[in-house]
Design a protein around this motif. Structure first.
Motif, PDB file in Angstrom:
ATOM      1  N   ARG A  49       0.840  -1.190   0.000  1.00  0.00           N
ATOM      2  CA  ARG A  49       0.000   0.000   0.000  1.00  0.00           C
ATOM      3  C   ARG A  49       0.867   1.229   0.000  1.00  0.00           C
ATOM      4  O   ARG A  49       2.021   1.177   0.410  1.00  0.00           O
ATOM      5  CB  ARG A  49      -0.947  -0.018   1.185  1.00  0.00           C
ATOM      6  N   VAL A  54       0.233   5.333   1.166  1.00  0.00           N
ATOM      7  CA  VAL A  54      -0.584   6.463   1.588  1.00  0.00           C
ATOM      8  C   VAL A  54      -0.089   7.650   0.778  1.00  0.00           C
ATOM      9  O   VAL A  54       1.101   7.983   0.818  1.00  0.00           O
ATOM     10  CB  VAL A  54      -0.447   6.724   3.102  1.00  0.00           C
ATOM     11  N   TYR A  71      -6.957   8.552  -0.606  1.00  0.00           N
ATOM     12  CA  TYR A  71      -6.056   8.707   0.528  1.00  0.00           C
ATOM     13  C   TYR A  71      -4.892   7.724   0.391  1.00  0.00           C
ATOM     14  O   TYR A  71      -3.753   8.048   0.701  1.00  0.00           O
ATOM     15  CB  TYR A  71      -6.812   8.447   1.834  1.00  0.00           C
ATOM     16  N   GLU A  72      -5.235   6.499  -0.065  1.00  0.00           N
ATOM     17  CA  GLU A  72      -4.205   5.485  -0.243  1.00  0.00           C
ATOM     18  C   GLU A  72      -4.536   4.596  -1.432  1.00  0.00           C
ATOM     19  O   GLU A  72      -5.685   4.521  -1.875  1.00  0.00           O
ATOM     20  CB  GLU A  72      -4.020   4.635   1.010  1.00  0.00           C
ATOM     21  N   ARG A  85      -3.870   0.550  -2.859  1.00  0.00           N
ATOM     22  CA  ARG A  85      -3.524  -0.809  -2.430  1.00  0.00           C
ATOM     23  C   ARG A  85      -3.478  -1.708  -3.649  1.00  0.00           C
ATOM     24  O   ARG A  85      -4.306  -1.589  -4.540  1.00  0.00           O
ATOM     25  CB  ARG A  85      -4.571  -1.372  -1.481  1.00  0.00           C
ATOM     26  N   CYS A 138      -8.523   4.016  -2.363  1.00  0.00           N
ATOM     27  CA  CYS A 138      -9.257   3.990  -1.100  1.00  0.00           C
ATOM     28  C   CYS A 138      -9.316   5.373  -0.454  1.00  0.00           C
ATOM     29  O   CYS A 138      -8.391   6.176  -0.572  1.00  0.00           O
ATOM     30  CB  CYS A 138      -8.591   3.024  -0.136  1.00  0.00           C
ATOM     31  N   THR A 149     -10.936   6.195   5.275  1.00  0.00           N
ATOM     32  CA  THR A 149     -11.483   5.153   6.149  1.00  0.00           C
ATOM     33  C   THR A 149     -11.126   3.755   5.659  1.00  0.00           C
ATOM     34  O   THR A 149     -11.479   2.771   6.295  1.00  0.00           O
ATOM     35  CB  THR A 149     -13.017   5.263   6.259  1.00  0.00           C
ATOM     36  N   GLY A 150     -10.451   3.672   4.498  1.00  0.00           N
ATOM     37  CA  GLY A 150     -10.104   2.379   3.921  1.00  0.00           C
ATOM     38  C   GLY A 150     -11.137   1.851   2.937  1.00  0.00           C
ATOM     39  O   GLY A 150     -10.948   0.789   2.356  1.00  0.00           O
ATOM     40  N   LYS A 151     -12.220   2.613   2.737  1.00  0.00           N
ATOM     41  CA  LYS A 151     -13.264   2.182   1.801  1.00  0.00           C
ATOM     42  C   LYS A 151     -12.741   2.296   0.375  1.00  0.00           C
ATOM     43  O   LYS A 151     -12.158   3.307  -0.009  1.00  0.00           O
ATOM     44  CB  LYS A 151     -14.508   3.049   1.965  1.00  0.00           C
ATOM     45  N   GLU A 152     -12.980   1.234  -0.389  1.00  0.00           N
ATOM     46  CA  GLU A 152     -12.561   1.214  -1.785  1.00  0.00           C
ATOM     47  C   GLU A 152     -13.508   2.061  -2.616  1.00  0.00           C
ATOM     48  O   GLU A 152     -14.711   1.841  -2.631  1.00  0.00           O
ATOM     49  CB  GLU A 152     -12.529  -0.227  -2.282  1.00  0.00           C
ATOM     50  N   ASP A 205      -0.681  -6.957   5.520  1.00  0.00           N
ATOM     51  CA  ASP A 205      -1.911  -7.748   5.487  1.00  0.00           C
ATOM     52  C   ASP A 205      -2.150  -8.450   4.158  1.00  0.00           C
ATOM     53  O   ASP A 205      -3.241  -8.403   3.596  1.00  0.00           O
ATOM     54  CB  ASP A 205      -3.127  -6.866   5.823  1.00  0.00           C
TER      55      ASP A 205
END
Length: 87
Positions: A1, A3, A27-28, A30, A44, A47-50, A81
């Motif tokens: 990933r 950021v 934001y990031e 992956r 993403c 909040t990590g939402k795609e 991860d």
């Protein structure tokens, strides 16, 4: 990933839409191995939402896409991860 930092500016070489509207700056990013084949570059939010994705045959293709769009260098990717990095 990766950021995305302030210096990772969108090149404007491509645009992504979500529900018919321009996608906000991610934001990031992956890279995840697809279940069937290839790799997905996920865009993403904080909040990590795609928000969106692109498919690539190899990790290097996803890394090249990130560099083409945001100037992300291969050395900036970190593995976490089960997310692929520099493969």
């Amino acid at each position: 990933r990766v950021v995305l930092k302030p210096f990772h500016l969108a090149t404007g070489k491509t645009t992504h839409n979500v529900r018919g509207k321009p996608m906000p700056r991610p934001y990031e990013l992956r890279i995840v191995e697809n279940d069937d084949d290839g790799f997905l570059l996920f865009y993403c939010d904080a909040t990590g939402k795609e928000m969106n994705d692109t498919w690539h045959e190899k990790v290097s293709g996803a890394e090249s896409q990130a560099e083409w769009e945001f100037g992300v260098k291969p050395s900036e990717w970190e593995s976490c991860d089960g997310i692929a990095s520099n493969n």
